[in-house]
Design an enzyme around this catalytic site. Structure first.
Site, PDB file in Angstrom:
ATOM      1  CE1 TYR A 159      -4.076   1.648  -0.188  1.00  0.00           C
ATOM      2  CE2 TYR A 159      -3.433   2.795   1.832  1.00  0.00           C
ATOM      3  CZ  TYR A 159      -4.280   2.647   0.753  1.00  0.00           C
ATOM      4  OH  TYR A 159      -5.350   3.519   0.613  1.00  0.00           O
ATOM      5  CE  LYS A 166      -7.156   6.731   0.454  1.00  0.00           C
ATOM      6  NZ  LYS A 166      -8.329   7.462  -0.078  1.00  0.00           N
TER       7      LYS A 166
END
Length: 258
Positions: A159, A166
């Site tokens: 990720y 995020k």
């Protein structure tokens, strides 16, 4: 007198950003909100993208407008147009995320300053900009939603750069909730489990990430676009009137287990 259904979106006005194709979270939210009686304006990235998604919005008679948040003035133009069209906003759904592939596929420690800044601008700060523009059209209060992922809270292999981005988005949701709460505006981050959206397809090893999610999740499956849309619709409805500032998971329970 019949009591109003708090779970309904009938009569509500909404703006949804981030339609890319039929697998987009933005599309799932658009379909369900329309079905529940909301009047909508929806955005896609540009005129090229419009050719791929007009076939989705036209049958619903939902207006589609292009908006690239990196282009000066486009977000302002989208909000101004949608406000004229709808008259007000009762809910706004921000479902856009992006990072340069060379930074997304590399290690966080190797990310470029420019790439990190662009990822933060598109995926995080644009939500704050969107709120600033929409709040004047939310005199009756309402909901602001953005989309996040478990990788904000845990280090998820592959990720990469989007994890810190995020994490910043989730923190911003809490501060926006604090700032906008007195105006009756509720702010949330929806955290779906991995599904194969266009944005997700840019993440290296995404098939492995989905397979691991199935193994880890107590429900032993991936969530669906409909399930993500249902949570989002609930948060946009009056039924969620006492909630704000939360990251809410719809991930089959992945977040709850080690």
């Amino acid at each position: 007198m019949t009591k109003k259904n708090a779970f309904s979106l009938a009569g509500k006005k909404g703006l949804v950003l981030g339609l890319a194709n039929e697998n987009s979270i933005a599309w799932g939210c658009t379909q369900l909100a329309h079905q529940m009686g909301a009047e909508l304006v929806v955005s896609c990235l540009n005129e090229k993208a419009r050719r791929f998604v007009e076939s989705l919005t036209e049958p619903l008679d939902v207006e589609l407008v292009h908006c690239n948040v990196e282009q000066e003035g486009e977000l302002e133009a989208l909000v101004a147009h949608a406000a004229r069209r709808l008259g007000r906003f009762d809910f706004v759904i921000h479902s856009i995320a992006w990072a340069p592939l060379e930074d997304l596929h590399g290690q966080v420690v190797d990310s470029s300053r420019k790439g990190f800044s662009r990822a933060m601008e598109v995926s995080c700060h644009s939500f704050a900009e969107l709120a600033r523009l929409c709040v004047p059209h939310m005199a009756q209060g309402g909901s602001l939603l953005s989309m996040t992922y478990l990788g904000a809270d845990e280090a998820v292999p592959h990720y990469g750069l989007m994890g810190p981005v995020k994490a910043a988005l989730e923190s911003m949701v809490r501060y926006m909730a604090l700032e906008l709460g007195p105006q009756g505006i509720r702010v949330h981050a929806v955290s779906p489990g991995p599904i194969l959206t266009r944005a997700a397809s840019g993440i290296a090893g995404f098939d492995e990430l989905m397979a691991n999610a199935v193994l880890k999740a107590p429900l032993k499956r991936l969530v669906t676009l409909d399930e993500i849309a249902q949570l989002s619709a609930f948060l946009c409805s009056d039924a969620a009137s006492g909630m704000t500032g939360q990251t809410i998971y719809v991930d089959g329970g992945c977040h709850a287990v080690a």
